[in-house]
Each structure stands twice: as structure tokens, then as C-alpha cells.
Design an enzyme around this catalytic site. Structure first.
Site, PDB file in Angstrom:
ATOM      1  N   TYR A 117       0.833  -1.203   0.000  1.00 36.23           N
ATOM      2  CA  TYR A 117       0.000   0.000   0.000  1.00 36.23           C
ATOM      3  C   TYR A 117       0.867   1.253   0.000  1.00 36.23           C
ATOM      4  O   TYR A 117       0.679   2.170  -0.806  1.00 36.23           O
ATOM      5  CB  TYR A 117      -0.916  -0.007   1.226  1.00 36.23           C
ATOM      6  CG  TYR A 117      -1.798   1.207   1.359  1.00 36.23           C
ATOM      7  CD1 TYR A 117      -3.008   1.283   0.695  1.00 36.23           C
ATOM      8  CD2 TYR A 117      -1.422   2.289   2.170  1.00 36.23           C
ATOM      9  CE1 TYR A 117      -3.823   2.401   0.814  1.00 36.23           C
ATOM     10  CE2 TYR A 117      -2.228   3.406   2.293  1.00 36.23           C
ATOM     11  CZ  TYR A 117      -3.429   3.455   1.613  1.00 36.23           C
ATOM     12  OH  TYR A 117      -4.225   4.564   1.736  1.00 36.23           O
ATOM     13  N   LYS A 152       1.426   3.891  -3.176  1.00 37.17           N
ATOM     14  CA  LYS A 152       1.143   5.318  -2.995  1.00 37.17           C
ATOM     15  C   LYS A 152       2.365   6.153  -3.356  1.00 37.17           C
ATOM     16  O   LYS A 152       2.250   7.222  -3.977  1.00 37.17           O
ATOM     17  CB  LYS A 152       0.709   5.596  -1.553  1.00 37.17           C
ATOM     18  CG  LYS A 152      -0.673   5.067  -1.200  1.00 37.17           C
ATOM     19  CD  LYS A 152      -1.752   5.720  -2.049  1.00 37.17           C
ATOM     20  CE  LYS A 152      -3.142   5.298  -1.639  1.00 37.17           C
ATOM     21  NZ  LYS A 152      -4.185   5.894  -2.496  1.00 37.17           N
TER      22      LYS A 152
END
Length: 237
Positions: free
Chosen positions: A198, A202
Site C-alpha cells: 500500500y 502510494k
């Protein structure tokens, strides 16, 4: 290896740490109201308009006289009245009239191939004539199902939106990212280590936006989002 799992442990516990009430939020800079300076209001494109953050951004722009044109680019038509209900506001018909919606294939909005060349050109036109693009695209692993499907939304669509915005001559791109984002983070596609993926995805998305060299680029890194009916943590992101 051990450093990676130490990072992972920190990620897992991010949403469970008890903290005291934060101090009242302060603006990063003075809010400039163009309409009070006899200047024209702004126009914006918003992607991710139905998300946990995007819906509030959309509702604010619809109600604010600072925004005269709001274009939603989405995979399906957005129910503005449903957005108003979720945000505990009411839109007048005049306010809703400033909104234009464009339904496109988000997974192919910037695919470079012969069959899709005309679609890409059409999509560039959707971004033209706007002052800023707000990108609040994002999904959760639980919804996406796989790491690759998660990347399609949080990385590839963000990258493509930035490319199209640059081609369209949009001067300002604003990206909703995440605290801890890091393109150099070690990660793989295992579900158990999704917290690391994650943050890497990002970070990769941020770098993809920066690479377009916009006249102005804003990247926001909030903490873990508190969604309705969900507990803290990042495992479901």
C-alpha cells in the site's frame, strides 16, 4: 528482511494506537477567495468523487461560489443527491448545474494502442479548460480482490490521469496520497504484507505525478482514514 517486517509491524498497529485529541487544524496558508477580489472562480476536474474523501471535496465545490465548473470523470454516473445525503448537505438545482459528468473506461483512459488512440484523444479533451485536477482515486484490497487490481486503481489510473492532465495543459494537479507513502519501500503482492505494498504503491503514484512536471503539484498525505462502519488499521487498504 527483518527491517521490512519491522516496518510492517508499525503499519499494522497504525490504526490501533490510542492518541489524545489533536489540536484544532490550522490552514497551511491563508485561504484566498478569488471571488472577493473581483477575480473569476476556478474550474476543476475530480476523479474519485464518490470515495471517502472525494465525496466531501465534491460537495464543497458544488456549494462554493469559488468553483464555477466541476467536471467528474468516473466509471459510472454519480448520483449527486446521494452524495449530498452522505455529506449531510443539500444541493440546489443551480449548484448542480455547474457539474458535468463524463463516464469513461477508467482502465483504458490512457492506454496507448492503435484501437484506443481515438479514445485517448477524446479523454484529453475532457481535461482541457480546467484550472486544477483533484485526484482522490483509491480502493481497498478487500474490494479489489488482488494486488494487481489494487494497483490498477491506486497507481495506474492515477498515473494515467496525470498524463492526460499534462497533455490537456492543466497547470495544477492535486493528489490525495497517504502518510508513509514511499516508492522505495520493499513490498510484494502477498496479502499478509499488503500494508507495505500500500505504501509503496502510494509512493509510486506520487512519483508518476511528479514526473509530469506540472507548473504546480500538490500532494497530500493524510493518516489512516476513518470510514463509516470500519475500525482503524491499514490491512484492508
Amino acid at each position: 528482511f527483518f527491517v521490512a517486517f519491522a516496518n510492517l509491524f508499525q503499519v499494522f498497529t497504525m490504526g490501533n494506537t490510542q492518541q489524545s485529541d489533536p489540536a484544532p487544524a490550522q490552514p497551511l496558508r491563508t485561504h484566498v477567495l478569488r471571488t472577493q477580489q473581483n477575480r473569476p472562480p476556478r474550474s476543476a476536474v475530480i476523479l474519485g468523487a464518490t470515495g471517502a474523501t472525494g465525496k466531501f471535496m465534491l460537495s464543497f465545490m458544488i456549494q462554493s461560489t469559488e468553483w464555477s465548473k466541476v467536471s467528474i470523470i468516473h466509471r459510472r454516473t454519480v448520483d449527486l443527491d446521494a452524495i449530498a445525503t452522505k455529506c449531510n448537505v443539500t444541493f440546489t438545482e443551480e449548484q448542480k448545474s455547474k457539474v458535468t459528468q463524463h463516464v469513461i473506461d477508467m482502465e483504458k483512459m490512457c492506454a496507448i494502442d492503435t484501437e484506443n488512440e481515438a479514445n485517448v484523444a477524446n479523454n484529453v479533451e475532457l481535461f482541457k479548460g480546467h484550472d486544477v485536477v483533484f485526484c482522490a482515486l483509491g480502493t481497498k484490497r478487500a474490494i479489489a480482490g488482488t494486488a494487481e487490481n489494487f494497483k490498477k486503481v491506486d497507481l495506474y489510473m492515477v498515473r494515467d490521469a496525470a498524463i492526460l492532465s499534462k497533455k490537456a495543459g492543466v497547470p495544477h494537479f492535486s493528489l490525495l496520497s497517504s502518510k508513509g507513502s514511499n516508492a522505495n519501500m520493499w513490498a510484494n503482492d502477498w496479502k499478509i504484507t499488503h500494508g507495505l505494498l500500500y505504501m509503496k504503491v502510494k509512493g509510486d503514484a506520487e512519483q508518476a505525478v511528479i514526473a509530469q512536471n506540472f507548473a504546480r503539484c500538490s500532494i497530500f498525505r493524510p493518516g489512516v482514514l476513518g470510514r463509516e462502519g470500519e475500525s482503524g488499521g491499514i490491512m484492508g487498504k
